[in-house]
Design an enzyme around this catalytic site. Structure first.
Site, mmCIF file in Angstrom:
data_model
loop_
_atom_site.group_PDB
_atom_site.id
_atom_site.type_symbol
_atom_site.label_atom_id
_atom_site.label_comp_id
_atom_site.label_asym_id
_atom_site.label_seq_id
_atom_site.Cartn_x
_atom_site.Cartn_y
_atom_site.Cartn_z
ATOM 1 N N THR A 93 17.464 -4.581 -4.885
ATOM 2 C CA THR A 93 16.409 -5.498 -5.326
ATOM 3 C C THR A 93 16.371 -5.636 -6.844
ATOM 4 O OG1 THR A 93 13.998 -5.647 -5.492
ATOM 5 C CG2 THR A 93 14.871 -3.472 -5.150
ATOM 6 N N ASP A 94 15.825 -6.754 -7.299
ATOM 7 C CA ASP A 94 15.640 -6.932 -8.754
ATOM 8 C C ASP A 94 14.543 -6.014 -9.295
ATOM 9 O OD1 ASP A 94 13.450 -8.200 -7.570
ATOM 10 O OD2 ASP A 94 13.650 -10.069 -8.710
ATOM 11 N N GLU A 95 13.744 -5.425 -8.389
ATOM 12 C CA GLU A 95 12.590 -4.640 -8.852
ATOM 13 C C GLU A 95 13.019 -3.367 -9.581
ATOM 14 O OE1 GLU A 95 9.298 -4.522 -6.070
ATOM 15 O OE2 GLU A 95 9.986 -6.356 -5.113
ATOM 16 N N TYR A 109 8.546 2.268 -4.464
ATOM 17 C CA TYR A 109 9.606 1.492 -3.791
ATOM 18 C C TYR A 109 10.766 1.257 -4.745
ATOM 19 C CZ TYR A 109 12.113 -2.728 -2.275
ATOM 20 O OH TYR A 109 13.092 -3.638 -1.966
ATOM 21 N N LYS A 111 14.706 2.595 -4.684
ATOM 22 C CA LYS A 111 15.873 1.701 -4.632
ATOM 23 C C LYS A 111 16.769 1.946 -5.854
ATOM 24 C CE LYS A 111 16.786 -1.132 -2.040
ATOM 25 N NZ LYS A 111 17.518 -1.143 -0.747
HETATM 26 P P1 NAD Z 1 12.546 -5.023 6.278
HETATM 27 O O1 NAD Z 1 11.480 -4.032 5.955
HETATM 28 O O2 NAD Z 1 12.171 -6.328 6.885
HETATM 29 O O3 NAD Z 1 13.640 -4.361 7.260
HETATM 30 C C1 NAD Z 1 14.114 -3.071 7.080
HETATM 31 C C2 NAD Z 1 14.903 -2.684 8.320
HETATM 32 O O4 NAD Z 1 15.431 -1.344 8.114
HETATM 33 C C3 NAD Z 1 14.071 -2.633 9.602
HETATM 34 O O5 NAD Z 1 14.786 -3.241 10.673
HETATM 35 C C4 NAD Z 1 13.898 -1.149 9.860
HETATM 36 O O6 NAD Z 1 13.764 -0.822 11.249
HETATM 37 C C5 NAD Z 1 15.184 -0.589 9.278
HETATM 38 N N1 NAD Z 1 15.058 0.830 8.886
HETATM 39 C C6 NAD Z 1 14.075 1.379 8.144
HETATM 40 N N2 NAD Z 1 14.276 2.710 8.028
HETATM 41 C C7 NAD Z 1 15.436 2.984 8.701
HETATM 42 C C8 NAD Z 1 16.173 4.167 8.911
HETATM 43 N N3 NAD Z 1 15.740 5.349 8.455
HETATM 44 N N4 NAD Z 1 17.314 4.098 9.618
HETATM 45 C C9 NAD Z 1 17.759 2.893 10.113
HETATM 46 N N5 NAD Z 1 17.071 1.748 9.972
HETATM 47 C C10 NAD Z 1 15.915 1.790 9.252
HETATM 48 O O7 NAD Z 1 13.332 -5.230 4.908
HETATM 49 P P2 NAD Z 1 13.972 -6.551 4.275
HETATM 50 O O8 NAD Z 1 12.918 -7.270 3.538
HETATM 51 O O9 NAD Z 1 14.772 -7.233 5.289
HETATM 52 O O10 NAD Z 1 14.933 -5.888 3.197
HETATM 53 C C11 NAD Z 1 16.247 -5.473 3.546
HETATM 54 C C12 NAD Z 1 16.926 -4.877 2.332
HETATM 55 O O11 NAD Z 1 16.966 -5.847 1.286
HETATM 56 C C13 NAD Z 1 16.200 -3.672 1.755
HETATM 57 O O12 NAD Z 1 17.169 -2.740 1.347
HETATM 58 C C14 NAD Z 1 15.437 -4.233 0.571
HETATM 59 O O13 NAD Z 1 15.263 -3.245 -0.421
HETATM 60 C C15 NAD Z 1 16.374 -5.330 0.115
HETATM 61 N N6 NAD Z 1 15.724 -6.470 -0.572
HETATM 62 C C16 NAD Z 1 14.650 -7.094 -0.002
HETATM 63 C C17 NAD Z 1 14.098 -8.210 -0.659
HETATM 64 C C18 NAD Z 1 12.939 -8.962 -0.052
HETATM 65 O O14 NAD Z 1 12.400 -9.872 -0.701
HETATM 66 N N7 NAD Z 1 12.520 -8.689 1.170
HETATM 67 C C19 NAD Z 1 14.616 -8.639 -1.879
HETATM 68 C C20 NAD Z 1 15.731 -7.963 -2.411
HETATM 69 C C21 NAD Z 1 16.265 -6.882 -1.752
HETATM 70 P P1 TYD Z 2 5.248 -9.088 -1.791
HETATM 71 O O1 TYD Z 2 5.532 -10.151 -0.788
HETATM 72 O O2 TYD Z 2 4.592 -7.819 -1.330
HETATM 73 O O3 TYD Z 2 6.592 -8.793 -2.600
HETATM 74 P P2 TYD Z 2 6.851 -7.854 -3.930
HETATM 75 O O4 TYD Z 2 5.667 -7.012 -4.164
HETATM 76 O O5 TYD Z 2 8.053 -7.068 -3.522
HETATM 77 O O6 TYD Z 2 7.118 -8.828 -5.042
HETATM 78 O O7 TYD Z 2 4.302 -9.705 -2.901
HETATM 79 C C1 TYD Z 2 4.668 -10.850 -3.667
HETATM 80 C C2 TYD Z 2 3.612 -11.051 -4.728
HETATM 81 O O8 TYD Z 2 2.378 -11.396 -4.099
HETATM 82 C C3 TYD Z 2 3.329 -9.794 -5.534
HETATM 83 O O9 TYD Z 2 3.070 -10.157 -6.888
HETATM 84 C C4 TYD Z 2 2.084 -9.220 -4.899
HETATM 85 C C5 TYD Z 2 1.341 -10.466 -4.421
HETATM 86 N N1 TYD Z 2 0.534 -10.279 -3.196
HETATM 87 C C6 TYD Z 2 -0.805 -10.706 -3.176
HETATM 88 O O10 TYD Z 2 -1.335 -11.226 -4.182
HETATM 89 N N2 TYD Z 2 -1.518 -10.523 -2.032
HETATM 90 C C7 TYD Z 2 -0.987 -9.958 -0.917
HETATM 91 O O11 TYD Z 2 -1.698 -9.803 0.114
HETATM 92 C C8 TYD Z 2 0.388 -9.551 -0.941
HETATM 93 C C9 TYD Z 2 1.030 -8.917 0.264
HETATM 94 C C10 TYD Z 2 1.107 -9.741 -2.098
#
Ligand code: NAD
Ligand code: TYD
Length: 351
Positions: A131-133, A157, A161
């Site tokens: 992630t960019d975070e 988080y 990461k």
């Molecule tokens: P998500 O929370 O929707 O899915 C995570 C998946 O991992 C789930 O299916 C869960 O069952 C599985 N999981 C969790 N713990 C596990 C374990 N111990 N063993 C096996 N499986 C396990 O997450 P997402 O939003 O799809 O993100 C996927 C990846 O992309 C993550 O690594 C996250 O850090 C990265 N990412 C997410 C975003 C975003 O905006 N959602 C952005 C950049 C990077």
């Molecule tokens: P989120 O979807 O949790 O992603 P991330 O925290 O990884 O960026 O949140 C996106 C943005 O929205 C973040 O600045 C937090 C804000 N947010 C709210 O204002 N209210 C909410 O209920 C949630 C879940 C997020």
């Protein structure tokens, strides 16, 4: 590569990556390895579950013996590691689970792959999705994260990461393991668990519930449609240079409050409500602890080297997303009621 293990494939982004690989690469065997935590939902993959080149295995990335056994059983050459705990708010209340899954889970995957591949790196790849975070928070000044931006995570988080990214690079630098890392901005689209901003707010508008905007709502996120991320993963997996990091982002920055207003407008329109109907639901609530102000990605390395660019405009992607959640209220109701957790038992028996 013939046999690709995708971890976290039942989650939001993972399910899009699995679907893309299963459909595009019929000669590859795609093994989806997922623990099915609250965030994992096999209904996300209903349309590919019967395909010959797809196998689901329920397992924990922290379980070294099981990971090693699965790598061996399916002769895995490539790993795309997405499994993680992914929600910042949960990490604030339960950092240990994040360290366990994201740090120890990634290290376990690396060690099992190293032991299974035994230094025969030819045709092997460990792809870590991050992630960019990890780069921390930007001021509202036009700057953007590049691949050489300093790591400065703030939330449990992003700290977990960041740590996992370092372990992946350490395995490359120490043992010569072929690895790539991508750091992507906020994703949105179908199948996202409705605890994240966009699906949570669509669901709340649907039910006339408050939309809790943290603090003033001035925080900025750089939003990318999930299909564009999955396509970037495909390109980097096949063409990325080993040892490299690529940033992925949509060059699409929105202040939360502006995004929420747009979301309300689109959702009201698609629900057939009069304009302005759901504006009253917007509610400012106590800010998230340590809330990062702004994320923005410079993806020019990926674009310049591998030719990737987002294909979906935000207007297209967001409208398609709202439409998808409204058309798939059964999916949304299944997730919010908890019924989705029974899907595995129904499909595979209670193993
Ligand atoms: P998500 O929370 O929707 O899915 C995570 C998946 O991992 C789930 O299916 C869960 O069952 C599985 N999981 C969790 N713990 C596990 C374990 N111990 N063993 C096996 N499986 C396990 O997450 P997402 O939003 O799809 O993100 C996927 C990846 O992309 C993550 O690594 C996250 O850090 C990265 N990412 C997410 C975003 C975003 O905006 N959602 C952005 C950049 C990077
Ligand atoms: P989120 O979807 O949790 O992603 P991330 O925290 O990884 O960026 O949140 C996106 C943005 O929205 C973040 O600045 C937090 C804000 N947010 C709210 O204002 N209210 C909410 O209920 C949630 C879940 C997020």
């Amino acid at each position: 590569m013939g046999n690709i293990l995708i971890t976290g494939g039942a989650g939001f982004i993972g399910s899009h990556v699995v679907r893309r690989f299963v459909r595009r690469y019929p000669n590859c065997h795609i093994i989806n390895f997922d623990k099915l935590t609250y965030a994992g939902n096999l209904a996300n993959l209903r349309d590919v579950e019967g395909m010959d080149n797809y196998t689901f295995v329920r397992g924990d990335v922290c379980d070294y013996d099981m990971v090693r056994e699965v790598l061996c059983r399916y002769h895995v050459d490539g790993i795309i590691h997405l499994a993680a705990e992914s929600h910042v708010d949960r990490s604030i209340y339960d950092p240990f689970t994040f360290a366990q899954t994201n740090v120890m889970g990634t290290l376990t995957m690396l060690q099992a792959a190293k032991d299974y591949w035994q230094g025969n790196w030819n045709g092997k790849l460990f792809y870590h999705v991050s992630t960019d975070e990890v780069y921390g928070s930007l001021a509202v000044d036009g700057s953007r994260f590049t691949e050489i931006s300093r790591y400065e995570p703030h939330s449990p988080y992003s700290a977990s990461k960041a740590s996992s990214d370092h372990f992946v690079r350490a395995f490359h630098d120490t043992y010569g393991m072929p690895v790539v890392v991508t750091n992507c901005s906020n994703n949105y689209g179908p199948y996202q668990f409705p605890e994240k901003l966009i699906p949570l707010f669509i669901n709340n508008i649907r039910h006339g519930r408050p939309l809790p905007v943290y603090g003033s709502g001035e925080n900025v996120r750089d939003w990318l449609y999930v299909e564009d991320h999955a396509r970037a993963v495909d390109i980097v997996f096949h063409e990325g240079r080993s040892g490299e990091t690529y940033n992925i982002g949509g060059a699409n920055e929105w202040r939360n409050i502006d995004l929420v207003r747009l979301l309300v407008r689109i959702t009201d329109r698609l629900l057939g409500n009069a304009p302005g109907t759901s504006d009253r639901l917007i509610t400012h609530v106590t800010d998230r602890k340590g809330h990062d102000m702004r994320y923005a990605i410079d993806a020019s390395k990926l674009t310049g080297e591998l030719g990737w660019q987002p294909e979906y405009s935000f207007e297209q992607g967001l409208e398609a997303t709202v439409r998808w959640y409204l058309d798939n209220d059964e999916w949304l109701d299944g997730v919010t009621s908890g019924d989705y957790m029974n899907y595995y038992a129904r499909m595979y028996g209670d193993r």
